[in-house]
Design a protein around this motif. Structure first.
Motif, PDB file in Angstrom:
ATOM      1  N   GLN A  45       0.855  -1.044  -0.004  1.00 21.23           N
ATOM      2  CA  GLN A  45       0.065  -0.116  -0.126  1.00 21.23           C
ATOM      3  C   GLN A  45       1.106   1.302   0.060  1.00 21.23           C
ATOM      4  O   GLN A  45       0.657   2.130  -0.719  1.00 21.23           O
ATOM      5  N   VAL A  46       1.819   1.379   0.817  1.00 24.54           N
ATOM      6  CA  VAL A  46       2.732   2.584   0.936  1.00 24.54           C
ATOM      7  C   VAL A  46       3.512   2.742  -0.270  1.00 24.54           C
ATOM      8  O   VAL A  46       3.883   4.026  -0.682  1.00 24.54           O
ATOM      9  N   VAL A  47       3.956   1.858  -1.066  1.00 26.09           N
ATOM     10  CA  VAL A  47       4.446   1.716  -2.419  1.00 26.09           C
ATOM     11  C   VAL A  47       3.835   2.955  -3.392  1.00 26.09           C
ATOM     12  O   VAL A  47       4.441   3.595  -4.097  1.00 26.09           O
ATOM     13  N   TRP A  48       2.454   2.700  -3.199  1.00 22.59           N
ATOM     14  CA  TRP A  48       1.742   3.372  -4.293  1.00 22.59           C
ATOM     15  C   TRP A  48       1.530   4.954  -3.737  1.00 22.59           C
ATOM     16  O   TRP A  48       1.227   5.659  -4.458  1.00 22.59           O
ATOM     17  N   ALA A  49       2.258   5.353  -2.699  1.00 29.53           N
ATOM     18  CA  ALA A  49       2.428   6.638  -2.414  1.00 29.53           C
ATOM     19  C   ALA A  49       3.240   7.413  -3.295  1.00 29.53           C
ATOM     20  O   ALA A  49       3.175   8.418  -3.582  1.00 29.53           O
ATOM     21  N   THR A  50       4.180   6.606  -3.773  1.00 29.23           N
ATOM     22  CA  THR A  50       5.309   7.183  -4.908  1.00 29.23           C
ATOM     23  C   THR A  50       4.608   6.677  -6.066  1.00 29.23           C
ATOM     24  O   THR A  50       4.568   7.509  -7.116  1.00 29.23           O
ATOM     25  N   SER A  51       4.287   5.627  -6.292  1.00 26.49           N
ATOM     26  CA  SER A  51       3.498   4.936  -7.764  1.00 26.49           C
ATOM     27  C   SER A  51       2.460   5.872  -8.267  1.00 26.49           C
ATOM     28  O   SER A  51       2.149   6.178  -9.317  1.00 26.49           O
ATOM     29  N   ALA A  52       1.399   6.325  -7.406  1.00 25.77           N
ATOM     30  CA  ALA A  52       0.389   7.205  -7.870  1.00 25.77           C
ATOM     31  C   ALA A  52       0.759   8.449  -8.438  1.00 25.77           C
ATOM     32  O   ALA A  52       0.407   8.898  -9.358  1.00 25.77           O
ATOM     33  N   TYR A  53       1.579   9.008  -7.681  1.00 23.36           N
ATOM     34  CA  TYR A  53       2.545  10.304  -8.280  1.00 23.36           C
ATOM     35  C   TYR A  53       3.070  10.244  -9.547  1.00 23.36           C
ATOM     36  O   TYR A  53       2.783  10.898 -10.610  1.00 23.36           O
ATOM     37  N   LEU A  54       3.837   9.102  -9.743  1.00 25.49           N
ATOM     38  CA  LEU A  54       4.528   9.006 -11.048  1.00 25.49           C
ATOM     39  C   LEU A  54       3.429   8.453 -12.115  1.00 25.49           C
ATOM     40  O   LEU A  54       3.838   8.835 -13.035  1.00 25.49           O
ATOM     41  N   LEU A  55       2.333   7.834 -11.790  1.00 25.59           N
ATOM     42  CA  LEU A  55       1.522   7.200 -12.743  1.00 25.59           C
ATOM     43  C   LEU A  55       0.736   8.672 -13.465  1.00 25.59           C
ATOM     44  O   LEU A  55       0.806   8.624 -14.690  1.00 25.59           O
ATOM     45  N   THR A  56       0.055   9.210 -12.637  1.00 22.71           N
ATOM     46  CA  THR A  56      -0.598  10.544 -13.176  1.00 22.71           C
ATOM     47  C   THR A  56       0.545  11.556 -13.816  1.00 22.71           C
ATOM     48  O   THR A  56       0.063  12.109 -14.783  1.00 22.71           O
TER      49      THR A  56
END
Length: 498
Positions: A45-56
């Motif tokens: 879950q916490v990895v998505w704190a970075t992944s969501a930013y990079l994705l959008t």
């Protein structure tokens, strides 16, 4: 076209916001353990704190760049920076990982609006003979932000709390808005009224394709490349192919004018910057794991050991700018790629349990000089011959290539590290990767772990070699040869009579 303002003041204002959005690509990852404990969540879950930013960020760069051509880069930059700043406040106030991920995704939207406008503005407000120095500053800021992120994130998370990684963006963002309103000129649109309809089908296709591709690559590293992620990546590639065909056939103003890739230097620089970005993203995983787990340094200690990389990059950027217009445009980037690759080979030989730590300071300094040679020179070469009405599209395409390179490098190195650990009998690939993430490396396995990390460094070396080969085909810019035929149109007598 431009207001009577000093372009250097405008550039200074622009790089405040640009530095901040690039910094946030790397600043959070080092604080993941602290965030995980604070928000009572897990690794995936916490990895998505970075992944969501990079994705959008990656998915919207292309339409955001073109939006600047339509509405004016200043307006899109200001709205993007305001959105990024407000989203940063939301990240700092998040009381659950779900809220944090959502706010980070909104941050990525703002970052995508900001980034291409900075590059497009330089193309339009600086004359060609001064653009090299301006792009040197712009490229140096990107390189510096990438390198400083992990160090600053570790310091803030350790000393004042992970929330301040985001709260600190608020005053900086507010200052950036004030400076931009004061110093950045309003530029008229170069897109005709007749063709100013925004390419909505192109936006849908490009966003869908980039989203599927980047999501599949990011999650592939986290989920062990499950079959459905492979299908998602393939679907993303297929949609992007459809998007490219559509862009070549549309009668309206395309989101991505394919003609920009007919400029040889733009195409080569875009590929080279993707290779450089992939290499930088790939370096961080094995290098930080080695320093923190094999050599028992803290996150801050590891960051300080690599600090010469950021310091030397910052100091040498002006030097690169001074010589950028005087040398053949391929010389500086090829030298940068070569020096960077040689430095990483040196790191790979040093990644043992008892190698002299101070030698890493020397390597970090050389890597900083190499970075100063890469980012500014590639940006200058990419944009110099682009028509002004395509500056935003070109900036969006160039930065998209860089972002996709970062995502590919990050995903690829995760897979390579896991596979090399399995080869060294450190457990199955997934089990080994999870053990490393939890810091569970027994003393008896340190030598094998260091060897696995050392061998993983050959991936970024290969990427840098690819970048060097690509940059070697860069040709002299058209403007360098332009002055020679200029007197041809009129003989001396006719000029005298006129």
């Amino acid at each position: 076209m431009t207001a009577e303002r000093n372009p250097w003041s405008a550039l200074t204002a622009l790089v405040v916001g640009y530095f901040m959005v690039v910094l946030d690509m790397t600043i959070v990852a080092v604080a993941n353990p602290v965030i995980m404990e604070s928000l009572n969540t897990g690794v995936s879950q916490v990895v998505w704190a970075t992944s969501a930013y990079l994705l959008t960020f990656a998915a919207l760069l292309l339409p955001a760049g073109r939006l600047g051509d339509y509405l004016g880069p200043r307006s899109v930059y200001l709205w993007g920076l305001a959105l990024f700043t407000l989203a940063s406040l939301g990240c700092g106030l998040a009381d659950s990982v779900t809220v944090l991920i959502a706010a980070r995704a909104v941050q990525g939207v703002g970052a995508a609006m900001v980034t291409p406008q900075t590059m497009a503005m330089i193309t339009r407000i600086f004359p060609p003979e001064r653009r090299s120095a301006a792009m040197s500053l712009w490229g140096g800021v990107a390189g510096l932000a990438n390198l400083v992120g992990p160090l600053l994130g570790g310091v803030l998370a350790d000393q004042v709390g992970w929330e301040w990684i985001f709260f600190s963006n608020v005053p900086v963002g507010a200052a950036g808005l004030i400076l931009a309103i004061r110093f950045v000129p309003v530029l008229t649109s170069h897109t005709s009224e007749r063709r100013r309809r925004f390419d909505i089908p192109g936006v849908v296709l490009s966003f869908t394709g980039m989203f599927l591709l980047v999501f599949g690559i990011q999650e592939g590293g986290n989920r062990g490349w499950e079959a459905w992620l492979g299908w998602m990546i393939a679907a993303g590639v297929a949609v992007l192919v459809v998007f490219t065909v559509y862009q070549g056939r549309t009668t309206r103003e395309p989101l991505l004018p394919l003609s920009i890739f007919r400029d040889r230097n733009f195409a080569l620089s875009s590929v080279a910057v993707a290779a450089a970005a992939a290499a930088v993203a790939a370096i961080m995983v094995p290098l930080y794991f080695y320093l923190e787990q094999v050599r028992s340094l803290s996150g801050v200690g590891a960051g300080l050991l690599l600090a010469p990389m950021a310091i030397l990059a910052m100091l040498f950027v002006p030097v690169v700018g001074m010589f950028g217009d005087r040398l053949h445009p391929r010389l500086i980037p090829v030298a940068g790629f070569t020096l960077f690759a040689a430095t990483l080979m040196g790191f790979a030989t040093l990644m043992t349990p008892d190698s002299p730590i101070p030698v890493f300071l020397v390597g970090a300094a050389l890597a900083g000089i190499a970075n100063a040679c890469l980012w500014p020179s590639l940006a200058v070469t990419a944009t110099l011959n682009l028509p002004l009405h395509q500056a935003g599209a070109g900036a969006g395409a160039y930065n998209t290539m860089r972002q996709v390179g970062s995502v590919l490098g990050s995903a690829a190195i995760a897979a390579v590290v896991a596979s090399r650990m399995a080869v060294h009998d450190l457990g199955g690939e997934r089990a080994a990767a999870e053990g490393v993430a939890a810091g569970e490396v027994p003393e008896s396995a340190m030598a094998a772990f260091g060897a696995a990390l050392s061998e993983s460094m050959y991936l970024p070396v290969a990427l840098l070699v690819l970048g060097a080969v690509t940059a070697a085909f860069i040709i002299r810019r058209a403007t360098d040869a332009a002055p020679a035929p200029a007197p041809a149109p009129a003989p001396p007598k006719q000029q005298a009579e006129d």
